[in-house]
Design a protein around this motif. Structure first.
Motif, PDB file in Angstrom:
ATOM      1  N   ASN A   1      -5.086  -3.236  -6.234  1.00  0.00           N
ATOM      2  CA  ASN A   1      -4.752  -2.650  -4.936  1.00  0.00           C
ATOM      3  C   ASN A   1      -5.048  -1.155  -4.993  1.00  0.00           C
ATOM      4  O   ASN A   1      -4.786  -0.495  -6.010  1.00  0.00           O
ATOM      5  CB  ASN A   1      -3.287  -2.886  -4.590  1.00  0.00           C
ATOM      6  N   VAL A   2      -5.584  -0.615  -3.902  1.00  0.00           N
ATOM      7  CA  VAL A   2      -5.980   0.796  -3.876  1.00  0.00           C
ATOM      8  C   VAL A   2      -5.474   1.459  -2.604  1.00  0.00           C
ATOM      9  O   VAL A   2      -5.198   0.792  -1.601  1.00  0.00           O
ATOM     10  CB  VAL A   2      -7.521   0.944  -3.948  1.00  0.00           C
ATOM     11  N   PHE A   3      -5.358   2.785  -2.675  1.00  0.00           N
ATOM     12  CA  PHE A   3      -5.091   3.594  -1.486  1.00  0.00           C
ATOM     13  C   PHE A   3      -6.457   3.962  -0.908  1.00  0.00           C
ATOM     14  O   PHE A   3      -7.212   4.695  -1.530  1.00  0.00           O
ATOM     15  CB  PHE A   3      -4.308   4.855  -1.855  1.00  0.00           C
TER      16      PHE A   3
ATOM     17  N   PHE B   1       2.366   6.020  -0.169  1.00  0.00           N
ATOM     18  CA  PHE B   1       2.094   5.305  -1.418  1.00  0.00           C
ATOM     19  C   PHE B   1       1.684   3.845  -1.175  1.00  0.00           C
ATOM     20  O   PHE B   1       1.725   3.028  -2.088  1.00  0.00           O
ATOM     21  CB  PHE B   1       3.328   5.345  -2.328  1.00  0.00           C
ATOM     22  N   GLY B   2       1.286   3.531   0.044  1.00  0.00           N
ATOM     23  CA  GLY B   2       0.884   2.171   0.356  1.00  0.00           C
ATOM     24  C   GLY B   2      -0.509   1.853  -0.163  1.00  0.00           C
ATOM     25  O   GLY B   2      -1.354   2.745  -0.309  1.00  0.00           O
ATOM     26  N   THR B   3      -0.764   0.597  -0.468  1.00  0.00           N
ATOM     27  CA  THR B   3      -2.061   0.184  -0.994  1.00  0.00           C
ATOM     28  C   THR B   3      -2.518  -1.093  -0.297  1.00  0.00           C
ATOM     29  O   THR B   3      -1.723  -1.804   0.327  1.00  0.00           O
ATOM     30  CB  THR B   3      -1.998  -0.079  -2.510  1.00  0.00           C
ATOM     31  N   VAL B   4      -3.818  -1.361  -0.434  1.00  0.00           N
ATOM     32  CA  VAL B   4      -4.419  -2.583   0.097  1.00  0.00           C
ATOM     33  C   VAL B   4      -5.310  -3.171  -0.992  1.00  0.00           C
ATOM     34  O   VAL B   4      -5.760  -2.451  -1.892  1.00  0.00           O
ATOM     35  CB  VAL B   4      -5.241  -2.307   1.370  1.00  0.00           C
TER      36      VAL B   4
ATOM     37  N   LEU C   1       0.545   2.512   6.381  1.00  0.00           N
ATOM     38  CA  LEU C   1       0.664   2.299   4.935  1.00  0.00           C
ATOM     39  C   LEU C   1       1.713   3.196   4.288  1.00  0.00           C
ATOM     40  O   LEU C   1       2.332   2.823   3.299  1.00  0.00           O
ATOM     41  CB  LEU C   1      -0.683   2.532   4.253  1.00  0.00           C
ATOM     42  N   GLY C   2       1.888   4.398   4.818  1.00  0.00           N
ATOM     43  CA  GLY C   2       2.784   5.342   4.173  1.00  0.00           C
ATOM     44  C   GLY C   2       2.067   6.086   3.056  1.00  0.00           C
ATOM     45  O   GLY C   2       0.911   5.800   2.726  1.00  0.00           O
TER      46      GLY C   2
END
Length: 485
Positions: free
Chosen positions: A110-112, A123-126, A120-121
């Protein structure tokens, strides 16, 4: 594809350069365009709002100038590629992994993302997957490669080295003036005149901190302005150190140092400290590399700046405490801040991507970093790190006397100054760059340093052992053919 007003102006200037311009005009066009890092010449809505910056658009016209029949510069193309081989390999591998990386390792981590969803905020990742930013990063790497080739070819042309010095002096003044204009117009109706240049898809961050106005110039944030200004500061300081147009470059180095100090950018403070340590260690280890009197004048100038700051602090009683709070917030307190924690999180993505891709890289544009080092590590893996490192070694040429002080010819001295400036321009990028693509100024100055050494070698029959001896007098930009000590 939408052509902005900046792009329209560049089309007019670019056509004039192609059909009527000289090498000097092409260099000025390219370097002035490099000042507008936060601007867009062409907007690409179909690629998620990506854009082509002015320097990349100017590159199209300067490339046409090289290919023009009247130019006669095409014959230099093979040597330009050969002498920049490590940078060429770096760019080619980056372009290849920009396409292959996210497809080979899609979903592995998972990456930003480079352009995240606001939901996402911090520190959110996908999951890793191909995005339009991979294509954009590949195009930027191709542009960096072409900038190096163009700079090399132009600097191999007679009279180009002196033109390059004048162009660097010009853009340094422009960078300072845009910074001053930003301060003077902040909060007034005239502020919109500079904001029209911030038409690229970049977020404008805080405009003030600890009561100080942050200097942005025509760029979206203070750190970008400081990073560009630091590269120009080192270039002017190193040219002054080697007695290349010393009055202009010395004055510019002093003014850029002051404006960097008051830029309130943490990248500026770290970069200035790094260069200060290098300058001091060089003076201790190689005191004879500088022309006579340079070290004394450098010490006197530093003392003069310190006295001026003390007087300013005495006149404004509140200023010492405000400056202290500012420096503490932007250096010691930075890691504990929300932005500092976010930058650390972004930087660590490069390490995780490196491990997850078995050292191959997941492709430029696949994730957002906060350091060009970790960005290259995660995007381009071991091959990217090795090729870029070998390119830096070739640019600096630490075994040559001109890397540490004045060279035997004007070309050698200028090559040493630009090589040092190119390497140190990576210091701000090492602590703030979100991607793996080096800045336009790095590509131009690094390749110019390589070209100038080749030009000096082709013009002089002096053995290498003697060519590394430094002259003991002033070197003028007009001494294009070199001179004997």
């Amino acid at each position: 594809m939408e052509l902005t007003f900046i792009g329209m102006i560049q089309v007019v200037i670019g056509i004039l350069v192609v059909f009527f311009g000289s090498v000097r005009s092409a260099l000025i066009f390219l370097l002035v365009s490099a000042l507008f890092e936060g601007s867009a010449a062409i907007v690409l809505p179909s690629l998620g709002g990506s854009s082509i910056p002015p320097v990349q658009f100017a590159l199209f016209f300067t490339t046409l100038r090289i290919l023009a029949p009247k130019g006669g510069y095409v014959a230099l193309l093979p040597s330009a590629i050969a002498d920049n081989k490590w940078y060429v390999l770096f760019a080619i591998y980056g372009m290849a992994t920009a396409y292959l990386g996210p497809r080979m390792f899609g979903g592995a981590i998972n990456v930003f993302p480079m352009q995240p969803d606001p939901s996402l905020g911090p520190f959110g990742t996908v999951p890793l997957s191909p995005t339009p930013q991979n294509l954009t990063a590949g195009l930027y790497l191709f542009g960096a490669f072409m900038l190096a080739i163009t700079s090399y070819i132009f600097c191999r042309v007679p009279n180009a080295p002196a033109a390059l010095v004048k162009a660097l002096v010009l853009i340094s003044w422009l960078h300072i003036l845009t910074g001053l204009a930003d301060i003077l117009t902040r909060g007034t109706g005239m502020e919109s005149l500079l904001s029209v240049f911030r038409n690229s898809n970049y977020s404008a961050l805080d405009n003030s901190i600890a009561g100080f106005v942050r200097i942005r110039g025509v760029l979206p944030e203070a750190s970008s302005y400081a990073g560009l200004g630091f590269a120009l500061f080192v270039a002017n300081a190193e040219m002054w150190y080697r007695s290349i147009n010393p009055r202009a470059t010395g004055l510019l180095a002093s003014m850029l140092a002051l404006i960097l100090f008051f830029s309130t950018a943490s990248t500026a403070y770290v970069a200035l400290a790094a260069f200060g340590i290098f300058f001091l260690m060089r003076a201790i280890l190689f005191p004879n590399a500088a022309p006579s009197g340079k070290l004394f004048r450098a010490a006197f100038l530093g003392f003069g700046i310190l006295v001026a700051l003390c007087i300013l602090l005495a006149i404004i009683p509140r200023l010492p405490f405000a400056v202290y709070e500012l420096i503490m917030d932007m250096t010691v307190g930075k890691p504990a801040s929300d932005s500092g924690q976010q930058r650390l999180f972004w930087a660590m993505q490069g390490w995780h991507a490196f491990l997850s891709s078995y050292g191959l890289g997941v492709g430029p544009g696949s994730f957002r970093s906060s350091s060009i080092i970790t960005a290259i590590m995660g995007s381009m893996g071991l091959i990217g790190l090795i090729t870029f490192g070998l390119h830096l070694k070739q640019v600096f040429e630490g075994s040559k006397r001109s890397a540490w002080g004045a060279g035997y010819t004007f070309e050698q001295s200028l090559a040493g100054a630009l090589g040092t400036a190119a390497v140190f321009s990576l210091v701000p990028a090492a602590i703030s760059s979100p991607h793996a693509v080096p800045s336009a100024l790095f590509s131009i100055m690094a390749s110019a340093a390589i070209a100038l050494r080749c030009l000096s070698a082709s013009q002089s029959a002096t053995p290498d052992r003697q060519a590394n001896e430094a002259p003991r007098g002033r070197i003028s930009p007009h001494q294009l053919r070199g001179r004997h000590a």
